[in-house]
Structure formats: structure tokens, C-alpha cells
Design a protein around this motif. Sequence first.
Motif, PDB file in Angstrom:
ATOM      1  N   ASP A  18      -1.858 -26.265  -8.785  1.00 12.42           N
ATOM      2  CA  ASP A  18      -3.443 -26.559  -8.888  1.00 12.42           C
ATOM      3  C   ASP A  18      -4.129 -26.925  -7.359  1.00 12.42           C
ATOM      4  N   VAL A  19      -3.307 -27.681  -6.756  1.00 12.55           N
ATOM      5  CA  VAL A  19      -3.785 -28.225  -5.436  1.00 12.55           C
ATOM      6  C   VAL A  19      -3.701 -27.199  -4.440  1.00 12.55           C
ATOM      7  N   VAL A  20      -2.514 -26.133  -4.496  1.00 11.43           N
ATOM      8  CA  VAL A  20      -2.351 -25.279  -3.473  1.00 11.43           C
ATOM      9  C   VAL A  20      -3.565 -24.058  -4.033  1.00 11.43           C
ATOM     10  N   SER A  21      -3.844 -23.877  -5.073  1.00 13.69           N
ATOM     11  CA  SER A  21      -4.898 -22.549  -5.417  1.00 13.69           C
ATOM     12  C   SER A  21      -6.286 -23.182  -5.306  1.00 13.69           C
ATOM     13  N   GLY A  22      -6.467 -24.544  -5.046  1.00 14.18           N
ATOM     14  CA  GLY A  22      -7.660 -25.006  -4.919  1.00 14.18           C
ATOM     15  C   GLY A  22      -8.433 -25.461  -6.204  1.00 14.18           C
ATOM     16  N   ARG A  23      -7.932 -25.470  -7.142  1.00 12.71           N
ATOM     17  CA  ARG A  23      -8.276 -26.105  -8.397  1.00 12.71           C
ATOM     18  C   ARG A  23      -8.588 -27.650  -8.524  1.00 12.71           C
ATOM     19  N   GLN A  24      -7.651 -28.190  -7.736  1.00  6.22           N
ATOM     20  CA  GLN A  24      -7.469 -29.506  -7.847  1.00  6.22           C
ATOM     21  C   GLN A  24      -7.650 -30.090  -6.199  1.00  6.22           C
TER      22      GLN A  24
END
Length: 95
Positions: A18-24
Motif C-alpha cells: 500500500d505504501v509503495v503503490s501510494g495508497r498509504q
Amino acid sequence: MAAASREMGEKSPQRLKDVVSGRQKLPADMLAAAAALGVDIIYVLTGKHRITTDALSEDEQTLIRYYRSLKESDQQAIYQVSETMAAYRLNQNSE
């Protein structure tokens, strides 16, 4: 991603995904865990490596400049050659 998550003490790789994808947003505890693993957190935060050209000789700076000017397939070839040479050298020193 799963291996990195485990190394950082995460129960599941989903949080890191989620962090890497920008969702978090990147939480401080995850940043600290990444730093403890040797991740260049300055690069993670700024997109710039912490190594400055002051720390490199002129020859090293030139090599990096040449490397960066190559297409990706050529960079991979250079990387493989240098990795093989370094492994050979390390093997020679251990004998």
C-alpha cells in the motif's frame, strides 16, 4: 515485497504494498524499520541518494556518469560484469 516486509517485522506484505503503490503514506515506524535494514531513507524521502559526489573520486564520478548514460540493458550488462569480477576477487582473497 513479502521478503522485505518480513525483514521489516511486518505481519503481512499488504502494508508495504500500500505504501509503495501510494495508497498509504509511509508511516514513521516503517521508515525506521527500513533504515535499520540499510535502506537509503534519504532516497526514499527525497529521491536523491545520500552519497554526495564529494565522497567519490573523479574516476568514480566519471564511471557513474557513464553508467547513467547507458540504456538499461547495457547497465545490466555492466552490473553483471562488475558483480562477477567482485565475486572472483572476494573468492581469491578468501583462499
